[in-house]
Each structure stands twice: as structure tokens, then as C-alpha cells.
Design an enzyme around this catalytic site. Structure first.
Site, PDB file in Angstrom:
ATOM      1  CG  ASP A  68      17.205  42.411  25.769  1.00 51.66           C
ATOM      2  OD1 ASP A  68      16.921  41.265  25.376  1.00 51.66           O
ATOM      3  OD2 ASP A  68      16.339  43.281  25.990  1.00 51.66           O
ATOM      4  CG  ASP A 212      11.189  41.692  27.285  1.00 50.63           C
ATOM      5  OD1 ASP A 212      11.378  42.302  28.363  1.00 50.63           O
ATOM      6  OD2 ASP A 212      12.011  41.662  26.346  1.00 50.63           O
TER       7      ASP A 212
HETATM    8 ZN    ZN Z   1      12.602  39.704  25.059  1.00 48.40          ZN
HETATM    9 ZN    ZN Z   2      13.956  42.739  26.506  1.00 46.05          ZN
END
Ligand code: ZN
Ligand code: ZN
Length: 305
Positions: A68, A212
Site C-alpha cells: 500500500d 507505519d
Molecule cells: Zn506497513
Molecule cells: Zn501502511
């Protein structure tokens, strides 16, 4: 500088939001140039709905190799090439980013005609073009992941032209040198030191764009006293265990990190696809209870830095 969010969804796109990509326009260069942070699938479609031009994209910084955050790269790169752009582009990212780009291009019999450099990074300084310095900090995610700190160099203060005039120093090309704080020898033999005529230096802006991450001690250094901190808030406060077990943070954890780091503003992004616009007030309220100077990013939101 300005941040333009092209995608704010974590993991998968939703009907309202695309996956992660953030553009940082570089006001200081005056060229309309910008940098991209992450490039989820469909980023090139989002760019077509924004003022961003492919040829003005100078650098791409990838936080980590989850799909992503990178599946938009092959299409974006090949479209940039097919559009006739000849300006060079540099991609920075963790080990593996070079193989990903080169493999997807070669297996699909694709190529780019502009100069493309791919730099695999580790923690520490990533680049410094004399105007902006970028450094990378390790995140606490399920794969190698980095957050980026972006710092403008301080600029010299404003030249006191009125005082120069009052002292009988004629205007001329040497004003440019004086602006840089240099010493100039005038035709009449006088030496003029620019430093004596400059106001206080203008502090450069700083921002932190997190990859993240679950809560990590690195956050306090990465985002120490930044003007703007961009942090993921994948899940709501009551789902901390689930978020942290997958290397993500909650609203409250992102807000706490901003508070501890002494950031001036927090922009929350990377929300799970489970949330729609109706949920955003609740998520924002959770952040603001800890850190009032929080804003929520939506796709195509623009924030001045
Ligand atoms: Zn990730
Ligand atoms: Zn992500």
C-alpha cells in the site's frame, strides 16, 4: 512548503480514500518542484486530480516496502516517461526498493527514458541539497520501515537596505553579496561587511513524516520540536492492542508521540479502511484530547508548513 495528501487509507483503498502518498511542494525553490513520500497504487490517478505535474517531481521517499506504499511506483514511473519528461528522478527507500522497481519494469518489458537513480537507505542522513536536509529514523513496524525528518537550512536575515542608503552606500550588485553576509570592497575603498546589516537569521521549517509504526522511542528525536508532524493513526484508541500487534498506532498514541516530541502541529493520516468521513470527528476528538493542535488529513487536503 506545503503538504498535499494524495491518499490517507491504510492497507486497502476505500470508496472515499486512496492508499498512502503525500506530496511536499518546495516553496523555497519557486520552481513548482515537489517530493513524494510513499506511492500507493493509484497515486498517478490522484495526481491527475491535483495541480501536481509529473515533470516537477524531483524525489520520491519510500518509508517501507508494504504494497500500500509502493504499488503505485511502476505505473507512475512509466507514465512519467511516456509523457516525455526528461527531468531526473531519485527514489530513496529501504533495501529491496531497487530490486522492486527494476524487476517490475523489466518483467513488464517497461523502461524509463529519464535518468532514474535508486538509493537504498539506512538510518541517518539521506540527502542534503544545501537547502533542505533529510534524515531517516527506524520505525517499529513488522518490516524494515523509516520515518523522515525534513529540515530547511536557516536563511540569512533580511538586509537593512534603508540603513545602507542612510550611510551612503550605493545600491548595486554587491547587495547580493551583502545579503549572503559577505564583505564587499566598494570603489571608494570602503569595506562593508554584510553581517553588520543583516537582521536575525530566518529559522528554516522542519517536519517529520512517519512511516507505519507502533509507538517507538525514536519518535521523540525524529519529531523533536518540528513545525509539522505527520503520523499514522491506523485505528481508534480502544483498539491499541490490535494496532500495536501489527506495527501500527492509535489516535491517542500518535497524539501522545506529538506531545512528547514537542511538535507544534500534528496531522493524522493512514486510517483503516473501516473508517469513513462520518468517523473522522470521533478520531479527531480522540487526538485532540491529548494534543489539541491536531488536524486530520483527507485525500487532497493541503496544509501549509
Ligand atoms: Zn506497513
Ligand atoms: Zn501502511
Amino acid at each position: 512548503m506545503e503538504l498535499l495528501f494524495l491518499g490517507t487509507c491504510a492497507g486497502t483503498p476505500s470508496r472515499e480514500r486512496n492508499v498512502t502518498a503525500i506530496a511536499l511542494t518546495l516553496g523555497n525553490s519557486g520552481s513548482g518542484g515537489y517530493w513524494l513520500f510513499d506511492c500507493g497504487e493509484g497515486t498517478q490517478h490522484q495526481m491527475m486530480r491535483s495541480p501536481l505535474k509529473p515533470g516537477k517531481m524531483e524525489k520520491i521517499f519510500i518509508t517501507h516496502l508494504h504494497g500500500d506504499h509502493i504499488f503505485g511506483l511502476p505505473g507512475l514511473l512509466t507514465s512519467r516517461s511516456m509523457g516525455g519528461v526528461t527531468e531526473p528522478l531519485t527514489i530513496y527507500g529501504p533495501v529491496g526498493i531497487k530490486a522492486f522497481v527494476e524487476t517490475t519494469l523489466s518483467l513488464s518489458a517497461s523502461y524509463v527514458t529519464f535518468p532514474l537513480e535508486i538509493v537504498e537507505i539506512t538510518a541517518g542522513e539521506v540527502c542534503d541539497d544545501g537547502q533542505i536536509r533529510v534524515s531517516a529514523w527506524p520505525m517499529s513496524h513488522v518490516i524494515e520501515c523509516y520515518g523522515y525528518r525534513i529540515e530547511q537550512h536557516d536563511k540569512p536575515g533580511v538586509l537593512d537596505a534603508a540603513r545602507l542608503k542612510a550611510e551612503g552606500i550605493p545600491a548595486g550588485n554587491w547587495f547580493q553579496q551583502l545579503k549572503r553576509g559577505e564583505t564587499v570592497l566598494l570603489a571608494d575603498g570602503r569595506e562593508v561587511c554584510g553581517q553588520d546589516y543583516l537582521g536575525p537569521s530566518i529559522k528554516g521549517k522542519s517536519l517529520a513524516i512517519f512511516g507505519d509504526t507502533a509507538p517507538t522511542p525514536a519518535a521523540s528525536e525524529l519529531a523533536a520540536n518540528v513545525d509539522v508532524m505527520v503520523h499514522e493513526t491506523t485505528l481508534e484508541a480502544s483498539m491499541a492492542e490490535k494496532a500495536n500487534s501489527r506495527g501500527h498506532s492509535t489516535t491517542v498514541q500518535a497524539a501522545t508521540a506529538a506531545k512528547l516530541a514537542g511538535a507544534k502541529r500534528l496531522i493524522a493520516t493512514h486510517f483503516s479502511a473501516r473508517y469513513d468521513f462520518a468517523d473522522s470527528e470521533r478520531l479527531l476528538a480522540e487526538c485532540r484530547e491529548i494534543f489539541p493542535a491536531t488536524e486530520l488529513a483527507r485525500d487532497f487536503s493541503v496544509f501549509k508548513v
